[in-house]
Design an enzyme around this catalytic site. Structure first.
Site, PDB file in Angstrom:
ATOM      1  N   GLN A   1     -23.528  -9.083  33.488  1.00  0.00           N
ATOM      2  CA  GLN A   1     -22.483  -8.752  33.000  1.00  0.00           C
ATOM      3  C   GLN A   1     -21.477  -8.184  34.169  1.00  0.00           C
ATOM      4  OE1 GLN A   1     -22.807  -5.087  30.753  1.00  0.00           O
ATOM      5  NE2 GLN A   1     -21.170  -5.263  29.533  1.00  0.00           N
TER       6      GLN A   1
ATOM      7  N   GLU B   1     -23.964  -4.340  22.203  1.00  0.00           N
ATOM      8  CA  GLU B   1     -24.619  -3.707  23.138  1.00  0.00           C
ATOM      9  C   GLU B   1     -25.824  -2.666  22.289  1.00  0.00           C
ATOM     10  OE1 GLU B   1     -22.515  -1.496  26.227  1.00  0.00           O
ATOM     11  OE2 GLU B   1     -24.048  -2.153  27.626  1.00  0.00           O
TER      12      GLU B   1
ATOM     13  N   SER C   1     -26.717  -5.572  36.813  1.00  0.00           N
ATOM     14  CA  SER C   1     -28.011  -5.494  36.604  1.00  0.00           C
ATOM     15  C   SER C   1     -28.314  -7.232  36.595  1.00  0.00           C
ATOM     16  CB  SER C   1     -28.491  -5.199  35.360  1.00  0.00           C
ATOM     17  OG  SER C   1     -28.325  -3.776  35.551  1.00  0.00           O
TER      18      SER C   1
ATOM     19  N   GLU D   1     -21.880  11.293  27.616  1.00  0.00           N
ATOM     20  CA  GLU D   1     -20.648  11.955  27.346  1.00  0.00           C
ATOM     21  C   GLU D   1     -19.543  11.222  26.603  1.00  0.00           C
ATOM     22  OE1 GLU D   1     -22.296  12.116  30.474  1.00  0.00           O
ATOM     23  OE2 GLU D   1     -22.896  14.262  30.383  1.00  0.00           O
TER      24      GLU D   1
ATOM     25  N   SER E   1     -18.255  -3.430  35.294  1.00  0.00           N
ATOM     26  CA  SER E   1     -17.996  -2.391  35.724  1.00  0.00           C
ATOM     27  C   SER E   1     -17.530  -2.489  37.305  1.00  0.00           C
ATOM     28  CB  SER E   1     -19.094  -1.301  35.948  1.00  0.00           C
ATOM     29  OG  SER E   1     -19.763  -1.114  34.753  1.00  0.00           O
TER      30      SER E   1
HETATM   31  C1  LIG Z   1     -29.235   1.024  35.671  1.00  0.00           C
HETATM   32  C2  LIG Z   1     -27.852   0.917  35.365  1.00  0.00           C
HETATM   33  C3  LIG Z   1     -27.483  -0.493  35.050  1.00  0.00           C
HETATM   34  C4  LIG Z   1     -26.038  -0.903  34.760  1.00  0.00           C
HETATM   35  N1  LIG Z   1     -25.917  -2.237  34.598  1.00  0.00           N
HETATM   36  C5  LIG Z   1     -24.650  -2.629  34.484  1.00  0.00           C
HETATM   37  C6  LIG Z   1     -24.184  -4.102  34.426  1.00  0.00           C
HETATM   38  O1  LIG Z   1     -25.260  -4.672  34.378  1.00  0.00           O
HETATM   39  N2  LIG Z   1     -23.149  -4.497  34.319  1.00  0.00           N
HETATM   40  C7  LIG Z   1     -22.045  -3.475  34.287  1.00  0.00           C
HETATM   41  O2  LIG Z   1     -20.721  -3.944  34.340  1.00  0.00           O
HETATM   42  N3  LIG Z   1     -22.156  -2.179  34.557  1.00  0.00           N
HETATM   43  C8  LIG Z   1     -23.360  -1.712  34.489  1.00  0.00           C
HETATM   44  N4  LIG Z   1     -23.687  -0.565  34.731  1.00  0.00           N
HETATM   45  C9  LIG Z   1     -22.655   0.391  34.968  1.00  0.00           C
HETATM   46  C10 LIG Z   1     -22.314   1.760  33.990  1.00  0.00           C
HETATM   47  O3  LIG Z   1     -22.019   0.980  32.670  1.00  0.00           O
HETATM   48  C11 LIG Z   1     -21.470   2.598  34.343  1.00  0.00           C
HETATM   49  O4  LIG Z   1     -22.210   3.218  35.519  1.00  0.00           O
HETATM   50  C12 LIG Z   1     -21.119   3.602  33.402  1.00  0.00           C
HETATM   51  O5  LIG Z   1     -20.120   3.033  32.486  1.00  0.00           O
HETATM   52  C13 LIG Z   1     -20.462   4.849  34.039  1.00  0.00           C
HETATM   53  O6  LIG Z   1     -19.286   4.538  34.702  1.00  0.00           O
HETATM   54  P1  LIG Z   1     -19.331   5.276  36.340  1.00  0.00           P
HETATM   55  O7  LIG Z   1     -20.409   5.135  36.913  1.00  0.00           O
HETATM   56  O8  LIG Z   1     -18.150   4.777  36.866  1.00  0.00           O
HETATM   57  O9  LIG Z   1     -19.116   6.843  36.076  1.00  0.00           O
HETATM   58  P2  LIG Z   1     -17.647   7.330  35.674  1.00  0.00           P
HETATM   59  O10 LIG Z   1     -16.892   7.014  34.654  1.00  0.00           O
HETATM   60  O11 LIG Z   1     -16.917   7.624  36.917  1.00  0.00           O
HETATM   61  O12 LIG Z   1     -18.365   8.729  35.102  1.00  0.00           O
HETATM   62  C14 LIG Z   1     -18.665   9.927  35.992  1.00  0.00           C
HETATM   63  C15 LIG Z   1     -19.132  11.087  35.146  1.00  0.00           C
HETATM   64  O13 LIG Z   1     -17.974  11.680  34.422  1.00  0.00           O
HETATM   65  C16 LIG Z   1     -18.102  11.513  32.887  1.00  0.00           C
HETATM   66  N5  LIG Z   1     -16.740  11.145  32.388  1.00  0.00           N
HETATM   67  C17 LIG Z   1     -16.061  10.082  32.570  1.00  0.00           C
HETATM   68  N6  LIG Z   1     -15.265  10.127  31.838  1.00  0.00           N
HETATM   69  C18 LIG Z   1     -15.259  11.024  30.763  1.00  0.00           C
HETATM   70  C19 LIG Z   1     -14.584  11.701  29.527  1.00  0.00           C
HETATM   71  N7  LIG Z   1     -13.396  10.750  29.287  1.00  0.00           N
HETATM   72  N8  LIG Z   1     -15.050  12.500  28.950  1.00  0.00           N
HETATM   73  C20 LIG Z   1     -16.158  13.059  29.705  1.00  0.00           C
HETATM   74  N9  LIG Z   1     -16.895  12.660  30.582  1.00  0.00           N
HETATM   75  C21 LIG Z   1     -16.507  11.811  31.131  1.00  0.00           C
HETATM   76  C22 LIG Z   1     -19.268  10.500  32.659  1.00  0.00           C
HETATM   77  O14 LIG Z   1     -20.049  10.654  31.702  1.00  0.00           O
HETATM   78  C23 LIG Z   1     -20.214  10.942  34.153  1.00  0.00           C
HETATM   79  O15 LIG Z   1     -20.763  11.893  33.794  1.00  0.00           O
HETATM   80  C24 LIG Z   1     -24.910   0.163  35.057  1.00  0.00           C
HETATM   81  C25 LIG Z   1     -25.452   1.449  34.944  1.00  0.00           C
HETATM   82  C26 LIG Z   1     -26.598   1.807  35.399  1.00  0.00           C
HETATM   83  C27 LIG Z   1     -26.974   3.283  35.692  1.00  0.00           C
END
Ligand SMILES: Cc1cc2nc3c(=O)[nH]c(=O)nc-3n(C[C@H](O)[C@H](O)[C@H](O)COP(=O)(O)OP(=O)(O)OC[C@H]3O[C@@H](n4cnc5c(N)ncnc54)[C@H](O)[C@@H]3O)c2cc1C
Lengths: 383, 420
Positions: free
Chosen positions: B138, B256, B173, B390, B141
């Protein structure tokens, strides 16, 4: 592995049947009509916190007094599942009625004694003519040792004291566990043969009574293993169904608080738009959703009563989970209403008091966790 | 829209229990499913049939996902009947498709292809996806777009019959094992962010795709960075209309959280509570009163989460899904983290040690083949992957409880003019 963990049985139906939905609607309509927050608040400090008119409609006309009593003894022959739905509604209205004490606890104990022929009391209780109370402290929990506070002599005269009995005020009869000449026994005692004192109770919608028996004449209902089993089954039924009352209470707190936060403005915006509050309510919602699954599971297990250990397990899980969830919901309701939540006029305090009293009732969460330790083979640390 | 959960890892959420969306309204019943399973076993005895051939035959018999349409691995049957097929085939020792290795394909790509794919796309992709011959990943992100996925900047520009894609994806992933990817990219930067996105199927063997391992806190690299440089995607691999990618992605993201598992209740002590309870039973010397109380609390929470998942499953089986499903992932993330944390603490001196920090690139996540320290660390991802906890709370508050949406400053602004 040295595990002796129990196999996983089929999970009961956790949804609501149409019959249960209809029953809920009927109870809800009566409560909306006669038991709104203003009506409850208006009564709680009077000499008659229970509204006899309300109980007549619920107990006699709707048949809730004998809901759990089989038809052959004059009741409705419903199961714990339906009683659970009724308790959800009664909890949601913090309704001051003797349903838990009479229709659940006393009726279940009497049913356990019905093998030798149903006591006449059961029929009158089921018809809604009288109410009865099970003479144990509200803190009694399933699995407790048989109470020894009341002694019965060979002539069937009972002497002793039982404190914090629920729904004894206004009851015509008491079902009294006592240490008889041949061990544990259950007796029926006319309420006017006992001295009843009413302490001030934390839960204004569920008054307590302290009973003193001084040679009161009793009618033997069951003795020995039968008495033990009848009391244990009543306590398990009470504790398991109490989870549904707690669920109804928690759902009310969630709905009421969500509704309030949608219309209360501060800082030029709806208070419910602040994320910290949105998250608290989301967490609360999740607890209520989970509590519903636990409460339905206990009701289903009680209704089926296949494997007693499974029933005990389902009841302990429900109590250990739903009790604190209900307290949490009521505490959040008070906090998130701000100052108005602290007033006597707003009903939130009735829910908080009921929730806190329910947490202690029929086994604390800690007591139920300890029971689980044995049931699921997770023993305590030695020594 | 505030808080649309983002992408997920490969089945990184143990114990979430079997849920599933409602199945079709076809008249197929349990008896017919059982009959078909027996016919399949008779035609292709597992003992003498190769794994791949068996799985292909199972797909063609409509027993892959019974709620899918006939001809696409299903029977138009209610989803709850999948359990009947699974049980019948498992009892005969039939091979399965190793769902943990292909979680993204099964859980996300397949329902999206079914909902938005052309007949050609469905026919091309679904069968090898289900049999596991082709792994999917996928590409959602990006470094600058996680929770706020719609802010993504990977560009796709039309060039004749193709699209040319440039950008960077992250946390992907299974990218290192994947043959195909579901990809969302910006096709129109001049409109507000949700409107200028298009959804594609990306060929991971294209020379412009570069996959680099991204090491995670467990020491291994389950996910990757994916650099896309001049990647050519034929327009025939577009899913849904140009500019409609956000809506298509919603189908992926909604699936999902309901994709896990088949149709039957999970047994008691499934998931992370299992290893902790087993350790407790086997190692009396580790027990303390304080740990005992915490273990019992979490045991209760785990049992109630199991019952809650089962209630959701029952609702879906009778065709009346409620909002309760949205909470399951939140509960499981918290439980997995607390249980694995308790397990490390319970183990005492052994909890000070860790199995192996060697950087490997696993093809699937296995929570149970490794030690408690691994479980503890990997479970941290459960509240991030697939939409953070969150963001999920925002969703529950807004969509279930009807509370106001988060204040927005980016709604009607063209994507190219957003502050960043
Ligand atoms: C093990 C693992 C596997 C993954 N696999 C995939 C994959 O296969 N494909 C893919 O596309 N992605 C994948 N991801 C990515 C995952 O979907 C993102 O990491 C996730 O959506 C969070 O985005 P970010 O890391 O940019 O954090 P951010 O969005 O930057 O968030 C940072 C912090 O701010 C908080 N936050 C952000 N916005 C808000 C809001 N509006 N209100 C309150 N709090 C908020 C979040 O909860 C978090 O604590 C994977 C992640 C992990 C950890």
């Amino acid at each position: 592995m040295t595990t002796a963990k129990r196999p996983s049985p089929a999970v009961p139906d956790l949804l609501y049947s149409e019959v249960e939905d209809d029953l809920r609607a009927a109870v809800r309509a009566v409560l909306a009509d006669r038991c709104g927050p203003a009506a409850v608040l208006g009564r709680i400090e009077t000499a008659e916190p229970y509204d006899p008119g309300l109980w007549k409609v619920l107990g006699a006309d709707l048949g809730l007094a004998g809901l759990l009593v089989p038809e052959e003894y004059g009741g409705q022959g419903a199961s714990a599942r339906e009683a659970a739905v009724v308790l959800e509604e009664l909890g949601g209205a913090v309704a001051p009625t003797p349903f838990l004490g009479s229709a659940v606890l006393a009726a279940s104990a009497l049913l356990g004694c019905a093998e030798a022929g149903a006591p006449d009391l059961l029929g009158r209780l089921a018809a809604g003519e009288v109410t009865a109370a099970l003479a144990v402290p509200l803190t009694a929990a399933p699995g407790d040792a048989f109470p020894q506070g009341v002694r019965a002599d060979a002539a069937g005269r009972l002497t002793g004291r039982v404190t914090s009995v629920v729904d004894a005020l206004g009851a015509a009869a008491l079902v009294v566990p006592a240490a008889g000449p041949d061990g544990p026994a259950l007796y029926e005692v006319a309420a006017d043969a006992a001295a009843l004192a009413a302490p001030v109770s934390l839960d204004l919608t569920r008054p307590l009574a302290d009973l003193t028996l001084d040679g009161a004449p009793g009618r033997l209902l069951a003795a020995g293993g039968a008495a033990r089993a009848a009391l244990e089954r009543a306590l398990l039924t009470g504790a398991g169904l109490l989870a549904s009352e707690q669920l109804g209470l928690a759902q009310w707190c969630l709905d009421e608080t969500t509704g309030y936060l949608k219309q209360r403005h501060q800082f030029g915006r709806v208070v419910g738009s602040f994320q910290s509050l949105k998250h608290r309510l989301a967490d609360l919602w999740l607890e209520v959703v989970s509590a519903r699954a636990a409460a339905r599971n206990a009701a289903g297990a009680l209704a089926a009563w296949d494997d007693p250990a499974e029933v005990a397990l389902a009841v302990a899980v429900a109590q250990a989970y739903v009790s604190p969830a209900a307290v949490h919901a009521a505490e959040e309701a008070v906090q998130l209403h701000g100052g108005i939540g602290m007033t006597w006029e707003h009903p939130a305090h009735l829910y908080l008091k009921r929730a806190k009293a329910d947490e202690i009732a029929l086994g604390t969460p800690g007591r139920h966790r300890r029971a689980l330790a044995g049931l699921v083979d997770l023993p305590a640390a030695a020594g | 829209m505030a808080g649309t959960g983002s992408a997920n890892g490969t089945g990184g959420m143990p114990g979430a229990g079997g849920t599933g969306s409602t199945g079709g309204a076809g008249g197929v019943g349990a008896a017919e499913v059982r009959e078909r399973a027996r016919a399949l076993l008779a035609a292709c005895p597992p003992r003498t049939t190769g794994r791949r051939d068996f799985l292909r035959a199972r797909f063609d018999a409509g027993l892959a996902w019974v709620h899918f349409p006939a001809g696409l691995g299903g029977l138009d049957a209610p989803r709850a009947l999948q359990a009947v097929a699974d049980a019948e085939l498992a009892a005969a020792g039939a091979p399965d498709n190793d769902p943990r290795r292909i979680g993204i394909g099964l859980g996300m790509a397949a329902p999206t292809i079914l909902a938005y794919g052309t007949p050609e796309q469905r026919a091309r992709f679904l069968r090898p996806l289900w049999t596991g011959e082709e792994v999917w990943c996928q590409l959602f992100s990006e470094p600058g777009a996680g929770s706020d996925l719609a802010g993504l900047r990977t560009r796709a520009v039309r060039d004749g019959g193709d699209w040319v894609v440039d950008g960077q994806k992250v946390w992907t992933s299974s990218a290192h094992t994947a043959r195909w990817a579901i990809l969302i990219a910006r096709t129109d930067p001049d409109v507000p962010k949700h409107r200028g996105i298009t959804y594609f199927v990306c060929d991971m063997t294209d020379p412009g795709v570069e996959v680099r391992p991204l090491r995670q806190i467990t020491g291994e690299a389950e996910f990757n960075e994916v650099f896309l440089t001049g990647v050519r995607i034929p327009d025939a691999h577009r899913l849904g209309a140009v500019g409609d990618g956000w809506r298509v992605a919603q189908a992926t993201l909604m699936n999902e959280r309901v994709a896990i598992g088949g149709g039957s209740a999970v047994p008691r002590e499934s998931g992370m509570v299992g290893p902790v309870a087993a350790t407790w039973r086997e190692r009396p010397e580790l027990r303390t009163p304080e740990l005992h109380d915490r273990l019992l609390r979490l045991w209760v929470d785990a049992e109630v989460a199991r019952l809650t998942a089962e209630r959701v499953r029952q609702q879906m089986a009778v065709g009346t899904p409620g909002p309760e499903g949205s909470g399951l992932k939140l509960s499981m993330a918290r439980l997995n983290q607390q249980l694995s944390g308790l397990e490390v603490e319970l183990l005492g001196e052994q909890g000070l040690r860790y199995g192996d920090w060697t950087m490997v690139r696993p093809g699937s996540v296995d929570f149970y083949g490794r030690d408690a320290g691994y479980r503890y660390l990997r479970a941290k991802g459960n509240s991030i992957e697939g939409g953070t906890s969150e963001i999920l709370r925002n969703i529950v508050a807004e969509r279930v409880l009807g509370l106001p949406a988060e204040p927005r400053t980016d709604k009607d602004v063209p994507w190219k003019d957003l502050p960043r």
